[in-house]
Scaffold this active site. Structure first.
Site, mmCIF file in Angstrom:
data_model
loop_
_atom_site.group_PDB
_atom_site.id
_atom_site.type_symbol
_atom_site.label_atom_id
_atom_site.label_comp_id
_atom_site.label_asym_id
_atom_site.label_seq_id
_atom_site.Cartn_x
_atom_site.Cartn_y
_atom_site.Cartn_z
ATOM 1 N N ASP A 75 24.808 122.373 63.106
ATOM 2 C CA ASP A 75 24.765 121.190 62.250
ATOM 3 C C ASP A 75 23.626 120.290 62.716
ATOM 4 O O ASP A 75 23.041 120.519 63.769
ATOM 5 C CB ASP A 75 26.097 120.424 62.289
ATOM 6 C CG ASP A 75 26.583 120.188 63.697
ATOM 7 O OD1 ASP A 75 25.740 119.884 64.577
ATOM 8 O OD2 ASP A 75 27.790 120.306 63.944
ATOM 9 N N ASP A 77 22.185 116.350 63.410
ATOM 10 C CA ASP A 77 22.523 114.951 63.639
ATOM 11 C C ASP A 77 21.241 114.128 63.543
ATOM 12 O O ASP A 77 20.177 114.583 63.963
ATOM 13 C CB ASP A 77 23.136 114.762 65.028
ATOM 14 C CG ASP A 77 24.365 115.637 65.217
ATOM 15 O OD1 ASP A 77 25.339 115.436 64.484
ATOM 16 O OD2 ASP A 77 24.329 116.542 66.070
ATOM 17 N N ASP A 159 24.910 113.147 76.669
ATOM 18 C CA ASP A 159 25.521 113.874 77.786
ATOM 19 C C ASP A 159 24.531 114.643 78.667
ATOM 20 O O ASP A 159 24.474 114.439 79.867
ATOM 21 C CB ASP A 159 26.672 114.765 77.297
ATOM 22 C CG ASP A 159 26.324 115.614 76.088
ATOM 23 O OD1 ASP A 159 25.155 115.611 75.665
ATOM 24 O OD2 ASP A 159 27.219 116.300 75.555
HETATM 25 P P1 ATP Z 1 26.894 121.760 68.707
HETATM 26 O O1 ATP Z 1 26.765 120.962 67.448
HETATM 27 O O2 ATP Z 1 26.075 122.982 68.772
HETATM 28 O O3 ATP Z 1 28.300 121.990 69.088
HETATM 29 P P2 ATP Z 1 25.835 119.388 69.880
HETATM 30 O O4 ATP Z 1 25.211 119.119 71.217
HETATM 31 O O5 ATP Z 1 25.014 119.104 68.680
HETATM 32 O O6 ATP Z 1 26.325 120.881 69.918
HETATM 33 P P3 ATP Z 1 27.657 117.476 68.791
HETATM 34 O O7 ATP Z 1 29.101 117.292 69.079
HETATM 35 O O8 ATP Z 1 27.195 117.802 67.434
HETATM 36 O O9 ATP Z 1 27.173 118.575 69.814
HETATM 37 O O10 ATP Z 1 26.940 116.161 69.318
HETATM 38 C C1 ATP Z 1 25.636 115.766 68.943
HETATM 39 C C2 ATP Z 1 24.951 115.059 70.102
HETATM 40 O O11 ATP Z 1 25.696 113.885 70.456
HETATM 41 C C3 ATP Z 1 24.857 115.859 71.384
HETATM 42 O O12 ATP Z 1 23.771 116.722 71.388
HETATM 43 C C4 ATP Z 1 24.751 114.776 72.427
HETATM 44 O O13 ATP Z 1 23.461 114.253 72.478
HETATM 45 C C5 ATP Z 1 25.673 113.699 71.874
HETATM 46 N N1 ATP Z 1 27.049 113.855 72.378
HETATM 47 C C6 ATP Z 1 28.056 114.584 71.854
HETATM 48 N N2 ATP Z 1 29.174 114.493 72.572
HETATM 49 C C7 ATP Z 1 28.898 113.659 73.587
HETATM 50 C C8 ATP Z 1 29.649 113.144 74.673
HETATM 51 N N3 ATP Z 1 30.916 113.489 74.858
HETATM 52 N N4 ATP Z 1 29.020 112.297 75.513
HETATM 53 C C9 ATP Z 1 27.728 111.944 75.328
HETATM 54 N N5 ATP Z 1 26.978 112.393 74.335
HETATM 55 C C10 ATP Z 1 27.528 113.243 73.467
HETATM 56 MG MG MG Z 2 25.664 119.145 66.651
#
Ligand code: ATP
Ligand code: MG
Length: 465
Positions: A75, A77, A159
């Protein structure tokens, strides 16, 4: 107009005022290789529309990371200096979601794009501190994360360094404050800031570390990994609904088997799936869970549908078998004992795992249909075929065969029966019935409870309906 102008000034000056020198590195597309055309049309549209409206907006997080690693992002963001209300005002098809972390879902070109406003440093914001009783609980877990800030502050609230890269679709440049680009190239997962504090703020980050390492096939850096074992109990403090969501992400990441093995190695499963311990101690249970996770991973990677109900039914199956066996040994009747065991196992897990009730019916159906596969006579097999959850229960039964819990022959028989025409099915049943009766007579002389533990070959002959 004035508001937008102020916004531009605000986002610019806040970047510059934190330190005197340049605080970030700009990486051009000739170096990182991600052309604008590789970004999904929906997120591209959302980011450029926000930029045209006078805000700053970037594609961030997992999508940039995945593109750099040559993977297809799950996805997209977008991060912006516009507040959720301002984002709402720019896009007609949008809504504000979340409480702990408010963001906007914008529907654009058939995609749902998550738009989040730059987050600021919670503890330093005196104005907000006055309005909130506490930002953290007694373990250091952040209770709110809705303080807005500058781009640099936002980077530091993220994170891992590889998740903190900002892609500007206007210039095709990546903005990197924390050497995330190098970490992607080195396939290294580094938490941002002081590891223990960051895990205390949000223990789910420990699960994210394990999931991302498995999914991206990268190494968790030593400093990032070190506190995980000791801090694992903090997961018990995370609201169950959040754990459930994270757990689903992990199980449906396409790399669940690797992630679960790593979770166990790091002692993280206690707060997550306490039952995993019990299951994995039983050789058949371990075999079954490994097969189920492998099967789920293959389905996810082939873009086939996967159901949480099926997965939870599988993860808890050997627990049901164990409880069922106890009831049978106490002299209870087979079918009521099974139903009682199902209820007991599910309610024991629900309080911790927050398995939503909407999955109950499929879980119960899959479990309660299992003994019915043993009945290979009369009309029963036909009735089973018509069950709305036959397909799931059948796949489940095949995995039980594969794991050695029940006889492979039963799975083969059903494979043929399911695909045969009606005349062939009748013929199969005719062939089956005398032998079936003989088997039934034999199996009646043994307590069914023994079969659960006793092993695969015996239980195949059991008929419970
Ligand atoms: P995926 O979508 O592949 O599962 P992602 O890293 O994009 O991985 P998301 O949950 O979509 O995960 O989160 C988007 C972004 O928001 C992350 O890349 C990170 O920068 C931030 N993020 C998400 N969860 C946290 C958290 N628990 N603490 C700090 N930052 C976070
Ligand atoms: Mg994501």
């Amino acid at each position: 107009m004035i508001r937008k102008f102020l916004h531009r000034i605000f986002s610019f000056s806040s970047n510059e005022s934190v330190t005197a020198g340049p605080v970030f590195r700009t990486i051009g597309s000739e170096q990182h290789g991600i052309a604008r055309s590789r970004i999904s049309p929906g997120s591209l549209k959302v980011a450029t529309t926000l930029q045209q409206a006078g805000y700053s907006a970037y594609v961030v997080g997992g999508a940039v990371r995945d593109l750099l690693l040559g993977l297809k992002p799950k996805d997209y963001d977008v991060a912006t200096n516009a507040t959720p209300e301002e984002v709402r005002a720019v896009f007609r098809h949008s809504r504000i979601i979340g409480r702990r972390f408010r963001l906007v879902h914008v529907i654009s070109r058939g995609e749902t794009v998550e738009v989040s406003t730059f987050r600021g440093k919670v503890s330093d914001n005196a104005a907000v501190a006055k309005n909130m009783r506490a930002h953290t609980d007694e373990t250091g877990r952040l209770l709110h994360d809705n303080v807005f800030g500058s781009q640099e502050e936002d980077v530091r609230r993220r994170d891992f360094t590889i998740n903190a890269l900002f892609y500007d679709p206007g210039t095709e440049e990546i903005i990197d404050y924390l050497n995330g680009f190098e970490d992607v190239k080195a396939k290294r997962l580094c938490i941002i800031g002081e590891p223990e504090q960051r895990y205390r703020e949000d223990p789910v980050r420990m699960l994210r570390a394990v999931r991302l390492a498995a999914k991206l096939d990268i190494r968790i850096d030593d400093k990032t990994a070190a506190p995980i074992g000791d801090l694992a109990p903090l997961l018990l403090n995370v609201p169950p609904a959040r754990l459930f969501d994270e757990m689903l992400k992990l199980l449906f990441s396409g790399h669940a088997l690797a992630a679960v093995i790593d979770l166990r190695a790091r002692g993280l499963h206690h707060g997550l799936l306490p039952i995993l311990d019990v299951i994995l101690e039983q050789p058949l249970g371990e075999r079954f869970i490994s097969l189920v996770l492998k099967n789920t991973d293959e389905r996810v990677r082939q873009d086939k549908p996967v159901s949480p109900g099926f997965l939870f039914a599988a993860l808890l199956w050997h627990e049901v078998l164990a409880v069922w066996n106890t009831h049978l040994q106490a002299g209870e009747k087979t079918t009521p004992a099974l139903h009682k065991s199902m209820g007991e196992v599910l309610s024991a897990q629900r309080s911790r795992l927050a398995i939503p009730h909407r999955h109950d019916s499929i879980i119960y159906d899959i479990w309660s249909m299992q003994p019915r596969f043993q009945a290979r006579a009369g009309r029963k097999p036909f009735r089973l075929l018509e069950h709305p959850h036959f397909s799931a229960a059948y796949d489940f039964m095949l995995l039980r065969c594969k794991s050695g819990e029940i006889d492979e022959e039963l799975g083969q028989w059903w494979q043929i029966f399911k695909d045969a025409d009606n005349a062939s099915r009748e013929a199969m049943l005719l062939q089956e019935s005398p032998a079936g009766r003989r088997r039934k007579r034999r199996s009646r002389s043994k307590p069914a409870g023994e079969k659960v533990e006793a092993g695969p070959a015996e239980s195949a002959d059991q008929e419970i309906s």
